[in-house]
Scaffold this active site. Structure first.
Site, mmCIF file in Angstrom:
data_model
loop_
_atom_site.group_PDB
_atom_site.id
_atom_site.type_symbol
_atom_site.label_atom_id
_atom_site.label_comp_id
_atom_site.label_asym_id
_atom_site.label_seq_id
_atom_site.Cartn_x
_atom_site.Cartn_y
_atom_site.Cartn_z
ATOM 1 N N LYS A 195 -11.319 -2.573 -16.468
ATOM 2 C CA LYS A 195 -10.214 -2.704 -15.510
ATOM 3 C C LYS A 195 -9.565 -4.059 -15.810
ATOM 4 O O LYS A 195 -10.038 -5.113 -15.385
ATOM 5 C CB LYS A 195 -10.781 -2.669 -14.079
ATOM 6 C CG LYS A 195 -9.809 -2.221 -13.000
ATOM 7 C CD LYS A 195 -8.579 -3.071 -12.857
ATOM 8 C CE LYS A 195 -8.839 -4.369 -12.132
ATOM 9 N NZ LYS A 195 -7.635 -5.262 -12.151
ATOM 10 N N GLU A 218 -18.265 -14.781 -15.788
ATOM 11 C CA GLU A 218 -17.591 -15.916 -16.439
ATOM 12 C C GLU A 218 -16.518 -16.374 -15.465
ATOM 13 O O GLU A 218 -15.513 -15.690 -15.289
ATOM 14 C CB GLU A 218 -16.935 -15.475 -17.751
ATOM 15 C CG GLU A 218 -17.887 -14.957 -18.797
ATOM 16 C CD GLU A 218 -18.673 -16.059 -19.480
ATOM 17 O OE1 GLU A 218 -18.315 -17.238 -19.336
ATOM 18 O OE2 GLU A 218 -19.667 -15.732 -20.141
ATOM 19 N N CYS A 256 -9.761 -21.256 -18.448
ATOM 20 C CA CYS A 256 -10.927 -21.569 -17.611
ATOM 21 C C CYS A 256 -11.559 -22.885 -18.018
ATOM 22 O O CYS A 256 -12.134 -23.577 -17.195
ATOM 23 C CB CYS A 256 -11.937 -20.432 -17.694
ATOM 24 S SG CYS A 256 -12.322 -19.988 -19.388
ATOM 25 N N GLU A 305 -9.842 -25.939 -8.882
ATOM 26 C CA GLU A 305 -9.229 -25.412 -10.096
ATOM 27 C C GLU A 305 -7.783 -25.022 -9.799
ATOM 28 O O GLU A 305 -7.538 -24.209 -8.905
ATOM 29 C CB GLU A 305 -10.003 -24.177 -10.582
ATOM 30 C CG GLU A 305 -9.470 -23.631 -11.882
ATOM 31 C CD GLU A 305 -10.185 -22.368 -12.318
ATOM 32 O OE1 GLU A 305 -10.390 -21.466 -11.478
ATOM 33 O OE2 GLU A 305 -10.512 -22.265 -13.509
HETATM 34 P P1 NAD Z 1 -9.111 -13.077 -10.268
HETATM 35 O O1 NAD Z 1 -10.523 -13.291 -9.844
HETATM 36 O O2 NAD Z 1 -8.070 -13.088 -9.238
HETATM 37 O O3 NAD Z 1 -8.970 -11.681 -11.011
HETATM 38 C C1 NAD Z 1 -9.743 -11.357 -12.129
HETATM 39 C C2 NAD Z 1 -9.896 -9.863 -12.210
HETATM 40 O O4 NAD Z 1 -10.640 -9.423 -11.079
HETATM 41 C C3 NAD Z 1 -8.582 -9.086 -12.184
HETATM 42 O O5 NAD Z 1 -8.684 -7.987 -13.051
HETATM 43 C C4 NAD Z 1 -8.498 -8.620 -10.737
HETATM 44 O O6 NAD Z 1 -7.743 -7.447 -10.581
HETATM 45 C C5 NAD Z 1 -9.955 -8.372 -10.423
HETATM 46 N N1 NAD Z 1 -10.314 -8.437 -9.002
HETATM 47 C C6 NAD Z 1 -9.735 -9.178 -8.033
HETATM 48 N N2 NAD Z 1 -10.343 -8.941 -6.847
HETATM 49 C C7 NAD Z 1 -11.320 -8.041 -7.075
HETATM 50 C C8 NAD Z 1 -12.295 -7.403 -6.252
HETATM 51 N N3 NAD Z 1 -12.398 -7.654 -4.950
HETATM 52 N N4 NAD Z 1 -13.147 -6.537 -6.824
HETATM 53 C C9 NAD Z 1 -13.084 -6.284 -8.134
HETATM 54 N N5 NAD Z 1 -12.175 -6.834 -8.956
HETATM 55 C C10 NAD Z 1 -11.309 -7.716 -8.448
HETATM 56 O O7 NAD Z 1 -8.833 -14.141 -11.425
HETATM 57 P P2 NAD Z 1 -7.494 -14.308 -12.273
HETATM 58 O O8 NAD Z 1 -6.518 -14.995 -11.405
HETATM 59 O O9 NAD Z 1 -7.118 -13.041 -12.938
HETATM 60 O O10 NAD Z 1 -8.019 -15.274 -13.436
HETATM 61 C C11 NAD Z 1 -8.114 -16.617 -13.270
HETATM 62 C C12 NAD Z 1 -9.568 -17.028 -13.071
HETATM 63 O O11 NAD Z 1 -10.378 -16.549 -14.137
HETATM 64 C C13 NAD Z 1 -9.727 -18.518 -13.089
HETATM 65 O O12 NAD Z 1 -10.573 -18.928 -12.045
HETATM 66 C C14 NAD Z 1 -10.386 -18.785 -14.441
HETATM 67 O O13 NAD Z 1 -11.111 -19.967 -14.521
HETATM 68 C C15 NAD Z 1 -11.213 -17.578 -14.637
HETATM 69 N N6 NAD Z 1 -11.512 -17.355 -16.065
HETATM 70 C C16 NAD Z 1 -12.763 -17.655 -16.528
HETATM 71 C C17 NAD Z 1 -13.053 -17.511 -17.876
HETATM 72 C C18 NAD Z 1 -14.421 -17.856 -18.417
HETATM 73 O O14 NAD Z 1 -14.703 -17.545 -19.565
HETATM 74 N N7 NAD Z 1 -15.291 -18.484 -17.649
HETATM 75 C C19 NAD Z 1 -12.075 -17.028 -18.742
HETATM 76 C C20 NAD Z 1 -10.820 -16.730 -18.238
HETATM 77 C C21 NAD Z 1 -10.551 -16.896 -16.884
#
Ligand code: NAD
Length: 496
Positions: free
Chosen positions: A175, A250, A284, A383
């Site tokens: 997803k 992650e 991230c 962040e």
């Molecule tokens: P997000 O948590 O808002 O969304 C990430 C994914 O989760 C999306 O596909 C979203 O649709 C899904 N999602 C959201 N709510 C959900 C729920 N309740 N149940 C299941 N799925 C759900 O994050 P974002 O804004 O897309 O990405 C930014 C974040 O990702 C930042 O905090 C960043 O640090 C982190 N990130 C971490 C890494 C790593 O390797 N550690 C890499 C990239 C991004």
């Protein structure tokens, strides 16, 4: 009509008929749409993956390697198209999208090699090696993996999860982020074209609240692999706990970068600028907290400001652009609210903090630097995930390490110093899963990637990525005679 999902190697329109617009972040214009997936769509995808798993887990590593190599080749053959889709959907500069595409081709090739090595590994003998008993460990694929990815590196995040899972013999339902699903759909179709059997990889698009949550809840999913924010990671872990699904997370970071006064100023300024502003700071591991030694702070900040102000900002597809727009209006507003909070808290805005001149459409924010930051300010603790760098000064090594580690996160940390012994010492003292010495934000695909503390659990990439999709299974065979004296067994085995 929207793009639809990709289930069982075929386009699947989605039951609800609802769609989500794809918006070009450089223009704020809608250019396409994806299906808003429902729990029924997730169920169809998980069922397809479960059906495929029976045959896929029975393949040899060599058979999987052949397909993974074909996928790597297909990515390279479609390099231009994949990069263009990524830049349009995500906003990143096209040269960076090309780097992403080239990297994912390498990752599929790397995991092809590892799939073959699994055949060679076979069953490892462990424990007593005498005549009465023989124990071996075999590695089995975990099963059907639910994967949820963010929008900052859509192709990379898809591949970091999918390539090792497939190498291990797992099937997957992905997803992707609702902001950037197009490249995942495209890549899944390429994978099918490269010979991947139907159902091994499935993509369901939609929101996190609906499609994402349905995937986490689905009883047919054995493990969730999630990359995204810490807040969503916690929710996923909570739901997964209900049926004890395995989880890899992650998550976010607020990564420190320490600059000592003996650095080569030019190189150090470049590394800091890269660490803070690459991918618009939407990384991230972005080096978003700069700790610079007091004696060089003034000069360093001047040079860094020059660098930030010289960054060519514009649509990712335009020639020479080094920084594109942020992903969405909502994210733009969130980043700007941190800028506002920084100013209200008394930090000094050195540069940026607003829309770059001449870019009136799209979600652009100029590279932003705050000085005179204090450890209690939200721009230092939270962040931001945008091009906002917060700067503090320090006097001693101990002070730098203490300030760097004073965070709930533990993803990455960098130290710049010509004194190699100091760089080693400080690197060892920093609390993070990834340590960069005299560089920042380098991705080594053979090395483990992931965080400690609230930055997640588990590791991706390298052999650690593969292991996270394998379950060790022991097989112990009794080969001794039939006369058993339970209480004498330990002595008997020890004597052998
Ligand atoms: P997000 O948590 O808002 O969304 C990430 C994914 O989760 C999306 O596909 C979203 O649709 C899904 N999602 C959201 N709510 C959900 C729920 N309740 N149940 C299941 N799925 C759900 O994050 P974002 O804004 O897309 O990405 C930014 C974040 O990702 C930042 O905090 C960043 O640090 C982190 N990130 C971490 C890494 C790593 O390797 N550690 C890499 C990239 C991004």
């Amino acid at each position: 009509m929207s793009r639809g999902h990709f289930i069982g190697n075929a386009r699947h329109p989605g039951g609800s008929g609802k769609k989500i617009d794809c918006i070009d972040p450089a223009t704020a214009m809608t250019f396409d749409s994806i299906a808003a997936g429902s729990a029924e769509d997730i169920d169809a995808a998980v069922c397809a993956a479960r059906r495929a798993f029976t045959a896929w887990k029975a393949t040899t590593g060599a058979e999987r390697a052949r397909i993974l190599r074909a996928i790597s080749g297909a990515i390279t053959a479609n390099r231009d198209r994949l990069a263009e889709i990524e830049t349009r959907d995500n906003g990143k500069p096209l040269p960076e999208a090309f780097i992403d595409v080239d990297t994912i081709a390498q990752i599929f090739a790397m995991y092809a090699d590892m799939a073959e090595e699994l055949d060679a590994r076979g069953e490892e003998a462990v424990g007593p090696s005498g005549g009465a008993m023989k124990t071996t460990v075999a590695y089995r694929p975990v099963g059907v993996i639910g994967m949820i990815t963010p929008w900052n590196f859509p192709l990379e995040q898809f591949t970091w999860k999918v390539a090792p899972a497939l190498a291990a013999g797992c099937c997957a339902v992905v997803k992707p982020s609702e902001f950037t699903s197009l490249s995942s759909l495209e890549l899944a179709a390429l994978m099918a074209g490269a010979g991947l059997p139907p159902g091994v990889i499935n993509v369901v698009t939609g929101t996190g609240a609906e499609a994402g949550a349905a995937l986490v809840r689905h009883p047919g999913v054995d493990k969730m692999s999630f990359t995204g924010s810490t807040a969503t990671g916690k929710q996923i872990m909570r739901i997964a706990a209900e049926d004890l699904k395995r989880v890899s997370l992650e998550l976010g970071g607020k990564n420190p970068l320490i600059v000592f006064d003996d650095v080569d100023l030019d190189a150090a300024v470049q590394w800091v600028g890269f660490g803070a502003f690459v991918n618009q700071g939407q990384v991230c591991t972005a080096s978003s907290r700069l700790l610079v030694q007091e004696s060089i702070a003034g000069r360093f900040l001047d040079r860094l400001t020059e660098l930030a102000e010289a960054i060519h900002i514009g649509p990712g597809s335009a020639e020479g652009v080094k920084m594109g727009p942020l992903i969405s209006q909502a994210h733009h507003d969130k980043v700007m609210s941190y800028v506002q909070a920084g100013m209200e808290a008394g930090a000094r805005l050195v540069t940026g903090g607003s829309r770059p001149p001449g870019l009136n459409a799209g979600y652009f924010v100029a590279p932003t630097i705050f000085a005179d930051v204090t450890p209690d300010m939200t721009i230092w603790t939270e962040e931001i995930f945008g091009p906002v760098l917060s700067v503090m000064t320090f006097r001693t090594e101990e002070e730098a390490v203490r300030l760097a580690n004073d965070t709930p996160y533990g993803l990455a940390a960098s130290v710049l110093s010509k004194d190699r012994a100091r760089a080693e010492r400080v690197g060892d003292a920093l609390e993070a899963g990834i340590i960069w010495q005299n560089c920042s934000n380098m991705v080594v695909i053979e090395a483990p990637w992931g965080g400690i503390k609230k930055s997640g659990m588990g590791r991706e990439l390298g052999r650690w990525g593969l292991e996270s999709y394998l379950e060790p299974r022991q097989k112990t065979r009794w080969l001794g005679d039939g006369s058993l004296d339970w209480y004498a067994l330990p002595d008997r085995l020890a004597a052998e």
